[in-house]
Design a protein around this motif. Structure first.
Motif, PDB file in Angstrom:
ATOM      1  N   THR A   5       0.815  -1.001  -0.065  1.00  0.00           N
ATOM      2  CA  THR A   5       0.054   0.055   0.048  1.00  0.00           C
ATOM      3  C   THR A   5       1.022   1.382  -0.120  1.00  0.00           C
ATOM      4  OG1 THR A   5       0.020   0.218   2.334  1.00  0.00           O
ATOM      5  CG2 THR A   5      -1.774  -1.334   1.364  1.00  0.00           C
ATOM      6  N   HIS A   6       0.493   2.245   0.037  1.00  0.00           N
ATOM      7  CA  HIS A   6       1.109   3.659  -0.098  1.00  0.00           C
ATOM      8  C   HIS A   6       1.332   3.735   1.513  1.00  0.00           C
ATOM      9  CE1 HIS A   6       0.716   5.820  -3.963  1.00  0.00           C
ATOM     10  NE2 HIS A   6      -0.557   5.495  -3.909  1.00  0.00           N
ATOM     11  N   ALA A   9      -1.002   4.272   4.564  1.00  0.00           N
ATOM     12  CA  ALA A   9      -2.281   3.264   4.347  1.00  0.00           C
ATOM     13  C   ALA A   9      -2.129   2.153   4.985  1.00  0.00           C
ATOM     14  CB  ALA A   9      -2.648   3.344   2.697  1.00  0.00           C
ATOM     15  N   SER A 277      -4.657   6.300  -7.702  1.00  0.00           N
ATOM     16  CA  SER A 277      -4.733   5.876  -6.406  1.00  0.00           C
ATOM     17  C   SER A 277      -4.857   6.774  -5.719  1.00  0.00           C
ATOM     18  CB  SER A 277      -3.465   4.868  -6.228  1.00  0.00           C
ATOM     19  OG  SER A 277      -2.266   5.682  -6.162  1.00  0.00           O
ATOM     20  N   GLN A 279      -3.670   8.409  -1.162  1.00  0.00           N
ATOM     21  CA  GLN A 279      -2.935   8.168   0.024  1.00  0.00           C
ATOM     22  C   GLN A 279      -3.331   9.145   1.141  1.00  0.00           C
ATOM     23  OE1 GLN A 279       1.360   9.676  -0.547  1.00  0.00           O
ATOM     24  NE2 GLN A 279       1.873   8.175   1.054  1.00  0.00           N
ATOM     25  N   TRP A 281      -2.473  11.391   4.160  1.00  0.00           N
ATOM     26  CA  TRP A 281      -1.186  12.237   4.402  1.00  0.00           C
ATOM     27  C   TRP A 281      -1.255  13.136   5.659  1.00  0.00           C
ATOM     28  CZ3 TRP A 281       3.117  11.617   2.068  1.00  0.00           C
ATOM     29  CH2 TRP A 281       4.059  12.585   1.955  1.00  0.00           C
ATOM     30  N   THR A 376       7.624   6.723  -0.594  1.00  0.00           N
ATOM     31  CA  THR A 376       6.758   6.682   0.430  1.00  0.00           C
ATOM     32  C   THR A 376       5.802   7.966  -0.026  1.00  0.00           C
ATOM     33  OG1 THR A 376       8.378   8.272   1.560  1.00  0.00           O
ATOM     34  CG2 THR A 376       7.953   5.807   2.303  1.00  0.00           C
ATOM     35  N   ILE A 378       3.015   9.445  -3.014  1.00  0.00           N
ATOM     36  CA  ILE A 378       2.328   9.097  -4.036  1.00  0.00           C
ATOM     37  C   ILE A 378       2.694   9.808  -5.401  1.00  0.00           C
ATOM     38  CG2 ILE A 378       0.450  11.133  -3.723  1.00  0.00           C
ATOM     39  CD1 ILE A 378      -1.597   9.254  -4.888  1.00  0.00           C
ATOM     40  N   LEU A 407      -3.156  -1.680  -4.250  1.00  0.00           N
ATOM     41  CA  LEU A 407      -3.969  -0.666  -3.394  1.00  0.00           C
ATOM     42  C   LEU A 407      -5.426  -0.816  -3.316  1.00  0.00           C
ATOM     43  CD1 LEU A 407      -2.295   2.489  -5.514  1.00  0.00           C
ATOM     44  CD2 LEU A 407      -1.946   1.487  -3.048  1.00  0.00           C
TER      45      LEU A 407
END
Length: 407
Positions: A5-6, A9, A277, A279, A281, A376, A378, A407
């Motif tokens: 995953t990001h 996440a 996708s 993410q 933050w 790390t 996006i 994802l």
């Protein structure tokens, strides 16, 4: 690199929400917590047991260890500095502070370990020596962004801990900025173990939920000339370029936000917009506890750039070959080791001020002319997907070679 995953996440503590009747649920765990705190330290170990992650000024408590299972590795590893509920109460009590169950925020359980995890903000207790006491145990408070750079993106435990830290920071920062009701001005009180708040005014009782600020981030592509538009902000480290981004305004769709932000910042008109996708933050200012980055590819209809200097320092078209070099030459692993070593020194009480931008070199050892954000972020995956697939093959469904696969 193949991430599950990001970053931020995939939080393992949020994979499944327990039912309200479950002992691991927010309501049940909070009842146990409330009854347990007065009996500390004269109590048997509860089931489930509780662990607490202290925060100070948005920074989680961490400790640093050696290079892991590989004996040849010299890269330090950071881990979250969980303490027991008893330790948390004792630590505050020595400074004349009573632990209040409402100061703890529920993060989630690990049922297989019979544990429920909480976060607590001790920022206001700094003058009482709490931070110094923890430092004497080789624990230190570190910015979540620094932890992100220092995290080994190939180590699932590191990425799990980063996600937990990000979630906890977002919740605690939201609690700090939601102390009063926006409807009547009354004070708010935590509910559901800190997962929401409610106005204390009996005539109002407005419910308040954690804040998320949606942001579009887009790689603008010139299909005809096989180029991508990258920009620089004044706050960026030297030589770093990234994607355009901007907050979504009320009443507009995601696609409209992509087109508006691109036009406002660079004067370029965008046509087709394709989702990639998203993410979480949680590393912005405390006034915006958690942004949600929504990633897109945007295909340009016009090519002449007119930079808004109030928003950007510069924006330029870059060829695929130049961007590919920026991705391949940048030594992200070296930057990760540098940040991990910085955390190790901080936990030893020694501060390091080395700029991470000095660690992005080309193969010859010279400074790279440009580089993009690391794995790390996006932005890295938007850019590297375009580099690997080509603008003609970029679309939202997973394809072989996409650098972020599940994802």
């Amino acid at each position: 690199m193949n991430l599950r995953t990001h970053a931020y996440a995939g939080n393992p503590l949020r994979s499944k929400t327990p039912k309200s009747t479950d002992s691991f649920s927010p309501s049940s765990a909070f009842k146990s917590l409330k009854s347990l705190i007065p009996s500390i330290p004269n109590h048997p170990t509860p089931s489930p047991d509780f662990k607490v992650l202290p925060f100070s000024k948005g920074r989680p408590l961490v400790f640093s260890s050696g290079g892991g299972d590989d004996a040849s590795s010299t890269t330090p590893l950071w881990h979250l500095g969980w303490i027991t509920l008893s330790d948390c109460k004792a630590l505050l009590a020595t400074r004349g502070i009573d632990l209040d169950e409402n100061s703890l925020v529920y993060l989630g359980p690990k049922v297989e370990e019979d544990l429920v995890y909480w976060a607590v903000d001790v920022s206001s207790q700094e003058e009482h020596g709490v931070v110094l006491e923890l430092a004497s145990r080789k624990l230190c408070f570190v910015e979540v962004r620094t932890l992100m750079v220092a995290a080994d993106w190939e180590d699932q435990r590191a990425m799990d801990e980063l996600a937990i830290a990000g979630h906890a920071r977002a919740l605690l920062e939201w609690h700090k900025v939601s102390r009063f009701c926006g409807a009547c001005g009354g004070s708010t009180v935590p509910k559901e173990a800190g997962r929401r708040k409610q106005c204390s005014n009996e005539a109002c009782k407005k419910r308040v939920y954690p804040r998320v600020d949606p942001v579009v981030i887009m790689l603008v592509i010139d299909r005809e000339n096989d180029r991508a538009l990258l920009s620089r902000q004044a706050r960026f480290v030297p030589r770093m370029w990234s994607c355009l981004a901007g907050f979504i305004e009320p009443g507009e769709s995601l696609e409209e936000a992509v087109r508006r932000e691109t036009w406002e910042e660079t004067g370029i008109e965008v046509g087709e917009v394709v989702y990639h996708s998203s993410q979480p933050w949680p590393v912005g200012p405390s006034s915006m506890p958690c942004q949600l980055m929504l990633g897109f590819f945007a295909f340009a209809k016009t090519l002449d750039i007119n930079v808004d200097k109030e928003e950007l320092e510069d924006a330029q078209w870059h060829s695929r070959e130049d961007v590919k070099k920026a991705v391949s030459f940048a030594e992200y692993r070296k930057a990760q080791r540098t940040a991990a070593s910085k955390i190790e020194q901080m936990c030893k009480g020694v501060e390091r001020n080395q700029s991470l931008s000095t660690d992005f070199n080309v193969e010859s050892g010279e400074l790279a002319p440009m580089f993009i954000p690391g794995p790390t972020a996006i932005a890295h995956h938007l850019i590297s997907t375009w580099v690997d697939q080509g603008s003609g093959n970029v679309h939202s469904k997973q394809q072989p070679g996409v650098s972020l696969s599940n994802l």
